[in-house]
Design a protein around this motif. Structure first.
Motif, PDB file in Angstrom:
ATOM      1  N   ALA A   1      56.548  82.634  47.405  1.00 11.24           N
ATOM      2  CA  ALA A   1      57.687  83.514  47.645  1.00 11.24           C
ATOM      3  C   ALA A   1      58.564  83.628  46.411  1.00 11.24           C
ATOM      4  CB  ALA A   1      58.503  82.993  48.832  1.00 11.24           C
ATOM      5  N   PHE A   2      58.818  82.502  45.749  1.00  9.70           N
ATOM      6  CA  PHE A   2      59.656  82.535  44.553  1.00  9.70           C
ATOM      7  C   PHE A   2      58.978  83.300  43.423  1.00  9.70           C
ATOM      8  CE2 PHE A   2      61.210  80.234  40.625  1.00  9.70           C
ATOM      9  CZ  PHE A   2      62.402  80.924  40.561  1.00  9.70           C
ATOM     10  N   LEU A   3      57.687  83.074  43.230  1.00  7.64           N
ATOM     11  CA  LEU A   3      56.957  83.795  42.191  1.00  7.64           C
ATOM     12  C   LEU A   3      56.907  85.288  42.517  1.00  7.64           C
ATOM     13  CD1 LEU A   3      55.367  83.695  39.577  1.00  7.64           C
ATOM     14  CD2 LEU A   3      53.315  83.062  40.887  1.00  7.64           C
ATOM     15  N   GLY A   4      56.741  85.617  43.798  1.00  6.03           N
ATOM     16  CA  GLY A   4      56.774  87.017  44.214  1.00  6.03           C
ATOM     17  C   GLY A   4      58.142  87.637  43.985  1.00  6.03           C
ATOM     18  N   PHE A   5      59.189  86.857  44.254  1.00  2.43           N
ATOM     19  CA  PHE A   5      60.560  87.311  43.998  1.00  2.43           C
ATOM     20  C   PHE A   5      60.758  87.637  42.522  1.00  2.43           C
ATOM     21  CE2 PHE A   5      64.858  86.101  42.621  1.00  2.43           C
ATOM     22  CZ  PHE A   5      65.647  86.933  43.413  1.00  2.43           C
ATOM     23  N   LEU A   6      60.221  86.807  41.646  1.00  2.00           N
ATOM     24  CA  LEU A   6      60.322  87.056  40.211  1.00  2.00           C
ATOM     25  C   LEU A   6      59.637  88.362  39.830  1.00  2.00           C
ATOM     26  CD1 LEU A   6      59.612  83.475  38.773  1.00  2.00           C
ATOM     27  CD2 LEU A   6      61.835  84.600  39.047  1.00  2.00           C
ATOM     28  N   GLN A   7      58.494  88.636  40.456  1.00  3.72           N
ATOM     29  CA  GLN A   7      57.789  89.886  40.162  1.00  3.72           C
ATOM     30  C   GLN A   7      58.602  91.096  40.608  1.00  3.72           C
ATOM     31  OE1 GLN A   7      54.964  89.840  38.373  1.00  3.72           O
ATOM     32  NE2 GLN A   7      55.141  87.612  38.363  1.00  3.72           N
ATOM     33  N   VAL A   8      59.228  90.973  41.763  1.00  8.35           N
ATOM     34  CA  VAL A   8      60.028  92.088  42.282  1.00  8.35           C
ATOM     35  C   VAL A   8      61.224  92.348  41.377  1.00  8.35           C
ATOM     36  CG1 VAL A   8      61.467  92.870  44.197  1.00  8.35           C
ATOM     37  CG2 VAL A   8      59.300  91.725  44.664  1.00  8.35           C
TER      38      VAL A   8
ATOM     39  N   VAL B   1      50.947  91.268  46.311  1.00 11.47           N
ATOM     40  CA  VAL B   1      49.903  90.312  46.703  1.00 11.47           C
ATOM     41  C   VAL B   1      50.517  88.946  47.002  1.00 11.47           C
ATOM     42  CG1 VAL B   1      47.881  89.040  45.897  1.00 11.47           C
ATOM     43  CG2 VAL B   1      48.067  91.499  45.454  1.00 11.47           C
ATOM     44  N   LEU B   2      51.408  88.484  46.128  1.00 12.41           N
ATOM     45  CA  LEU B   2      52.037  87.178  46.324  1.00 12.41           C
ATOM     46  C   LEU B   2      52.857  87.132  47.606  1.00 12.41           C
ATOM     47  CD1 LEU B   2      53.234  86.553  42.654  1.00 12.41           C
ATOM     48  CD2 LEU B   2      51.504  85.213  43.859  1.00 12.41           C
ATOM     49  N   LEU B   3      53.623  88.173  47.856  1.00 13.47           N
ATOM     50  CA  LEU B   3      54.466  88.197  49.053  1.00 13.47           C
ATOM     51  C   LEU B   3      53.626  88.328  50.326  1.00 13.47           C
ATOM     52  CD1 LEU B   3      57.434  90.408  47.810  1.00 13.47           C
ATOM     53  CD2 LEU B   3      57.330  87.921  48.029  1.00 13.47           C
TER      54      LEU B   3
ATOM     55  N   LEU C   1      60.181  93.258  53.823  1.00 10.31           N
ATOM     56  CA  LEU C   1      59.127  94.177  54.244  1.00 10.31           C
ATOM     57  C   LEU C   1      57.795  93.456  54.411  1.00 10.31           C
ATOM     58  CD1 LEU C   1      59.906  97.221  51.893  1.00 10.31           C
ATOM     59  CD2 LEU C   1      60.556  96.927  54.300  1.00 10.31           C
ATOM     60  N   PHE C   2      57.640  92.320  53.738  1.00  7.62           N
ATOM     61  CA  PHE C   2      56.420  91.526  53.824  1.00  7.62           C
ATOM     62  C   PHE C   2      56.586  90.337  54.771  1.00  7.62           C
ATOM     63  CE2 PHE C   2      56.136  93.797  49.870  1.00  7.62           C
ATOM     64  CZ  PHE C   2      54.796  94.132  49.750  1.00  7.62           C
TER      65      PHE C   2
ATOM     66  N   PHE D   1      64.956  82.331  52.746  1.00  3.33           N
ATOM     67  CA  PHE D   1      64.981  80.865  52.711  1.00  3.33           C
ATOM     68  C   PHE D   1      63.789  80.318  51.940  1.00  3.33           C
ATOM     69  CE2 PHE D   1      63.841  76.764  54.807  1.00  3.33           C
ATOM     70  CZ  PHE D   1      64.934  76.039  54.362  1.00  3.33           C
ATOM     71  N   TYR D   2      62.645  80.971  52.057  1.00  5.73           N
ATOM     72  CA  TYR D   2      61.452  80.533  51.330  1.00  5.73           C
ATOM     73  C   TYR D   2      61.677  80.647  49.818  1.00  5.73           C
ATOM     74  CZ  TYR D   2      58.363  80.054  55.361  1.00  5.73           C
ATOM     75  OH  TYR D   2      57.782  79.622  56.528  1.00  5.73           O
ATOM     76  N   THR D   3      62.293  81.749  49.416  1.00  7.96           N
ATOM     77  CA  THR D   3      62.581  81.933  47.991  1.00  7.96           C
ATOM     78  C   THR D   3      63.542  80.865  47.486  1.00  7.96           C
ATOM     79  OG1 THR D   3      62.323  84.321  48.262  1.00  7.96           O
ATOM     80  CG2 THR D   3      63.425  83.564  46.268  1.00  7.96           C
TER      81      THR D   3
END
Length: 269
Positions: free
Chosen positions: A178-185, A144-146, A250-251, A256-258
């Motif tokens: 993006a960073f919060l989504g990266f943490l989830q991944v 969802v975040l990504l 994939l999203f 760079f955003y992360t």
């Protein structure tokens, strides 16, 4: 007697004020970051920390709810269904250490656990599902975040991220998402590894022999810390980042955003 029982069950399922406060901080800081109010870097820090603790709460809630339906009827009385992160067995492992890991290494390591009375669970499949429920939350939350970060909905040309006096050319909220989504991944990937003490091992443990489980049991309390050392000190950290970046692509979310989201998060530097 029936009324008292109903009331007790209602209280066991009532969402904690702590969780509502976390959601309020998440929403308010996100709104402030999106509209350029206050210090953007501190706003991103609040947004990411609140979002991360929300995800931890949902992660542990998923374990607890699945365990309840699997046969552990003691879950509600322990407060695990209230989404209060401080009700978990170890607040230090569940909340504080994972936040410290983010601050030190910029990756999402899974936190501590709810205490499940496993002897009440009669099926190996149910045991595995209970362990898998938490990482599944990270997968869904991360997706969802990504999706939001890559949608372009939060791009605001009037509010851009500035680091070291240099305009980065992107808005801070998509970078924070993006960073919060990266943490989830990263949390999902790591937590699905069959390391003792983590959910990945919990998924396969019911299918192992009694002798193997007994031999591994003493190492379970140290699994998360050992994993952190390996990620921090070896090439495994680079492999993890590469794998997470591949998922993010994939999203349609560029690395760079992360990177910008991470740098904004580290407001004290």
């Amino acid at each position: 007697m029936t009324f008292a029982t109903t009331r007790s069950r209602s209280e066991e399922n009532r969402i904690s004020p702590v969780f509502w406060v976390l959601l309020a901080v998440l929403g308010t800081s996100g709104w402030a970051v999106a509209n350029g109010y206050g210090n953007a870097r501190f706003g991103v820090f609040l947004f990411v920390v609140a979002g991360w603790v929300v995800s931890l709460s949902l992660h542990e809630y998923a374990h607890a709810r699945t365990a309840l339906h699997g046969g552990d009827i003691t879950i509600g009385a322990k407060g695990y269904l209230t989404l209060n992160p401080f009700k978990y067995t170890h607040a230090l492992l569940s909340v504080i250490l994972p936040v410290i890991f983010i601050m030190l290494g910029g990756i999402g390591l899974p936190g501590g656990a709810v205490f499940i009375e496993r002897h009440r669970i009669q099926s190996r499949v149910k045991h595995s599902l209970i362990s898998a429920a938490g990482p599944l939350v990270n997968v869904v939350f991360g997706a969802v975040l990504l999706a939001l970060a890559g949608s372009g909905w939060f791009d605001n040309p009037d509010v851009t991220a500035v680091l070291g006096g240099v305009d980065q050319g992107i808005s801070p909220l998509p970078a924070a998402l993006a960073f919060l989504g990266f943490l989830q991944v990263t949390a999902a990937i790591l937590n699905l590894l069959p390391v003792p003490g983590l959910d990945g091992y919990g998924i396969v443990e019911p299918w192992l022999s009694y002798k193997t489980r007994r031999a591994v049991e003493p190492f379970a309390p140290y699994g998360m810390l050992a994993l952190f050392v390996v990620i921090w000190q070896t090439q495994a950290g680079a492999w993890l980042i590469k794998a997470a970046s591949g998922v993010m692509s994939l999203f349609g979310v560029d690395a760079f955003y992360t990177a910008v989201g991470h740098d904004l998060f580290m407001f004290w530097k």
